[in-house]
Every structure is written in structure tokens, then in C-alpha cells.
Design a protein around this motif. Sequence first.
Motif, PDB file in Angstrom:
ATOM      1  N   ALA A 143       1.267  -0.684  -3.750  1.00 48.23           N
ATOM      2  CA  ALA A 143       1.103  -1.810  -4.038  1.00 48.23           C
ATOM      3  C   ALA A 143       1.166  -2.837  -2.961  1.00 48.23           C
ATOM      4  O   ALA A 143       2.410  -2.540  -2.401  1.00 48.23           O
ATOM      5  CB  ALA A 143       2.049  -2.024  -5.267  1.00 48.23           C
ATOM      6  N   HIS A 194      -3.604   3.025  -5.471  1.00 52.30           N
ATOM      7  CA  HIS A 194      -3.248   1.633  -4.962  1.00 52.30           C
ATOM      8  C   HIS A 194      -3.665   0.489  -5.927  1.00 52.30           C
ATOM      9  O   HIS A 194      -4.941   0.487  -6.552  1.00 52.30           O
ATOM     10  CB  HIS A 194      -3.633   1.638  -3.579  1.00 52.30           C
ATOM     11  CG  HIS A 194      -4.948   1.596  -3.286  1.00 52.30           C
ATOM     12  ND1 HIS A 194      -5.962   0.637  -3.450  1.00 52.30           N
ATOM     13  CD2 HIS A 194      -5.655   2.742  -2.601  1.00 52.30           C
ATOM     14  CE1 HIS A 194      -7.124   1.049  -3.050  1.00 52.30           C
ATOM     15  NE2 HIS A 194      -7.184   2.251  -2.612  1.00 52.30           N
ATOM     16  N   CYS A 241       2.041  -3.846 -10.809  1.00 52.92           N
ATOM     17  CA  CYS A 241       2.256  -2.192 -10.871  1.00 52.92           C
ATOM     18  C   CYS A 241       2.071  -1.831 -12.017  1.00 52.92           C
ATOM     19  O   CYS A 241       1.749  -0.675 -12.365  1.00 52.92           O
ATOM     20  CB  CYS A 241       3.753  -2.157 -10.492  1.00 52.92           C
ATOM     21  SG  CYS A 241       3.946  -2.608  -8.573  1.00 52.92           S
ATOM     22  N   LEU A 269      -1.355   0.050 -12.235  1.00 53.77           N
ATOM     23  CA  LEU A 269      -1.451   1.497 -11.752  1.00 53.77           C
ATOM     24  C   LEU A 269      -1.616   2.757 -12.531  1.00 53.77           C
ATOM     25  O   LEU A 269      -1.003   2.715 -13.781  1.00 53.77           O
ATOM     26  CB  LEU A 269      -0.119   1.669 -10.832  1.00 53.77           C
ATOM     27  CG  LEU A 269      -0.110   0.794  -9.399  1.00 53.77           C
ATOM     28  CD1 LEU A 269       1.253   1.034  -8.851  1.00 53.77           C
ATOM     29  CD2 LEU A 269      -1.092   1.452  -8.499  1.00 53.77           C
ATOM     30  N   LEU A 310       1.187   7.496 -11.357  1.00 50.99           N
ATOM     31  CA  LEU A 310       2.612   7.390 -11.382  1.00 50.99           C
ATOM     32  C   LEU A 310       3.564   8.517 -11.827  1.00 50.99           C
ATOM     33  O   LEU A 310       4.508   8.689 -11.204  1.00 50.99           O
ATOM     34  CB  LEU A 310       2.941   6.325 -12.291  1.00 50.99           C
ATOM     35  CG  LEU A 310       2.589   5.041 -11.836  1.00 50.99           C
ATOM     36  CD1 LEU A 310       2.698   3.784 -12.987  1.00 50.99           C
ATOM     37  CD2 LEU A 310       3.465   4.602 -10.476  1.00 50.99           C
ATOM     38  N   LEU A 323       7.087   4.858  -5.406  1.00 48.15           N
ATOM     39  CA  LEU A 323       6.263   3.736  -5.222  1.00 48.15           C
ATOM     40  C   LEU A 323       6.400   2.785  -4.196  1.00 48.15           C
ATOM     41  O   LEU A 323       7.581   2.557  -4.048  1.00 48.15           O
ATOM     42  CB  LEU A 323       6.350   2.714  -6.798  1.00 48.15           C
ATOM     43  CG  LEU A 323       5.883   1.282  -6.816  1.00 48.15           C
ATOM     44  CD1 LEU A 323       4.484   1.320  -6.474  1.00 48.15           C
ATOM     45  CD2 LEU A 323       6.358   0.670  -7.906  1.00 48.15           C
ATOM     46  N   LEU A 338       6.085  -0.768  -2.120  1.00 45.13           N
ATOM     47  CA  LEU A 338       5.740  -1.909  -2.129  1.00 45.13           C
ATOM     48  C   LEU A 338       5.847  -2.534  -0.701  1.00 45.13           C
ATOM     49  O   LEU A 338       6.636  -2.719   0.129  1.00 45.13           O
ATOM     50  CB  LEU A 338       6.792  -2.901  -2.800  1.00 45.13           C
ATOM     51  CG  LEU A 338       7.175  -2.451  -4.306  1.00 45.13           C
ATOM     52  CD1 LEU A 338       8.205  -3.328  -4.787  1.00 45.13           C
ATOM     53  CD2 LEU A 338       5.873  -2.783  -5.079  1.00 45.13           C
ATOM     54  N   THR A 366      11.065  -8.642  -2.890  1.00 43.82           N
ATOM     55  CA  THR A 366      10.924  -7.589  -3.684  1.00 43.82           C
ATOM     56  C   THR A 366      11.719  -7.137  -4.325  1.00 43.82           C
ATOM     57  O   THR A 366      11.975  -6.027  -5.074  1.00 43.82           O
ATOM     58  CB  THR A 366      10.105  -6.372  -2.983  1.00 43.82           C
ATOM     59  OG1 THR A 366      10.778  -5.892  -1.793  1.00 43.82           O
ATOM     60  CG2 THR A 366       8.605  -6.673  -2.382  1.00 43.82           C
ATOM     61  N   LEU A 369      11.290  -2.261 -11.429  1.00 46.97           N
ATOM     62  CA  LEU A 369      10.739  -1.167 -11.453  1.00 46.97           C
ATOM     63  C   LEU A 369      10.917   0.334 -11.232  1.00 46.97           C
ATOM     64  O   LEU A 369      10.650   1.057 -12.048  1.00 46.97           O
ATOM     65  CB  LEU A 369       9.512  -1.412 -10.114  1.00 46.97           C
ATOM     66  CG  LEU A 369       8.321  -2.275 -10.335  1.00 46.97           C
ATOM     67  CD1 LEU A 369       7.824  -2.564  -9.099  1.00 46.97           C
ATOM     68  CD2 LEU A 369       7.410  -1.808 -11.182  1.00 46.97           C
ATOM     69  N   VAL A 423      11.485   3.395  -5.528  1.00 50.64           N
ATOM     70  CA  VAL A 423      10.699   2.189  -5.206  1.00 50.64           C
ATOM     71  C   VAL A 423      11.113   1.832  -3.675  1.00 50.64           C
ATOM     72  O   VAL A 423      12.436   1.632  -3.652  1.00 50.64           O
ATOM     73  CB  VAL A 423      10.871   0.911  -6.210  1.00 50.64           C
ATOM     74  CG1 VAL A 423       9.916  -0.039  -5.722  1.00 50.64           C
ATOM     75  CG2 VAL A 423      10.450   1.421  -7.531  1.00 50.64           C
TER      76      VAL A 423
END
Length: 227
Positions: free
Chosen positions: A123, A148, A169, A172, A177, A183, A185, A192, A199, A207
Amino acid sequence: MPADPSATTRPDIRRVGVLLPWANQAVEEELPQLGEPGVVFHYARLVPATRTTAVDDSFWHGLRAAATDAVDSMRHLPLNATVLACTSAGFTGGPALPPGVITAFDALTILLHRHRRTRVVLATPYPQQVTRAEATALGERGIRVLAHASLGLDDGYPGISPQRILDLCAGLPPAALAEADALVLSCTGWRTLTAAAALQERLRIPVISSNRALATPTLPTAPGAAP
């Protein structure tokens, strides 16, 4: 006469020089929260010759061209590593960086491989074509991008809210996933920390943000740096 950097080196401190895009606000906020005890970050700002902030070739190439003077501004510091705190500048080409400098994109790929996370969903806040270019570049580094999503923005990354990242997200594909090891970022310019925590709790997979990758204390040691 300048002080000898070796005279002030402490073996319990790891020092990282951070070459920072001039409009970036998030890196200086997030790195101290993500870095481990004993890691100190020293900053030098990069101003592209065009004095722009929107991501395009003139911005990325301008950052890379400005890196030489920025590295020189920190040459009396006993650095263990030096990083260019821009992810997209790491896969879009441009002037060569000074020896030993790695980009946030390099740091991401290093961290992903170190933890054997080679199937990811991605992402970004970037324009679609830049996100596609990053997915291709990750693939060339042995990291498969299963899916993506991007916000399609070329500027204004500090203003992106955590909820907007969560909404991005949420789009997605669930199948991607479920298969992903992590994931990602990507981008050092959006904040973030809040979204990443939410997330990770929601998706139950790691993440990894660009700034988290920069904060790792085990980045490669730059040639000539203090041991």
C-alpha cells in the motif's frame, strides 16, 4: 581544528545518518519511537534543485544529486550507517548515491528478506504508475507483490490521516492478504504508526512501514564507518 570523531565514539551507541527530503515531516516524528535503545539518528535535509515537493523524476533525481553535500555535512560524525529516507527514490533511477548510502527502499528489502517475508501486499500514497514500478522493483529483489493499492497522490503525504490508510488497505483482496507474509506501507512521508498498529491487529500479519525499516539497528554498516 575539527574534533576527531573516533574520540567521541561510544560502543554502546549506534549512529545513523538520515538524509531527509526537505518537506518530510514524518521521519523525525516516527524514527525516535521506532528505534531501539542505543540508536541515535542524525539528520541532514535534501533540497532538490527544482525546489519541488511532488514526486516525479526531477524530485527523485534532485534528492539523489543533493546527497553528496548532505553526506559531507555529517562527515565529522562517527556514523555506523547512512540512509536516504525516501523509498521511491530507491527504485526510480537517477544520479549515483555516495558510497555506503542506502535508500529506504533498500532498507525495506533488507528487512523483508531478513525475516523471510517474500510474499507481500503493498500500500502506498503514490500515483498508480509509481506503485506499479515499486511492485516490479520488489519482484526484481525476490519479493513477490501479491496485490497493491495506492491513493494516487503525488504530494501532500503529511496530511494523510490514519483512517485514510485503513480505508485504502480495506480494498486489498482478501485472498492476497490471506497468502501474504506481510503488509508493506511504503513511503517515509506519511505517518503510519497509528494505522500500522490497527492493521496488524485486524489482519494478524506483520505490517512493515518504510520508517520501521529505516529504524532497524542492523542496517549494513557503511564503508569507513565506525565499528
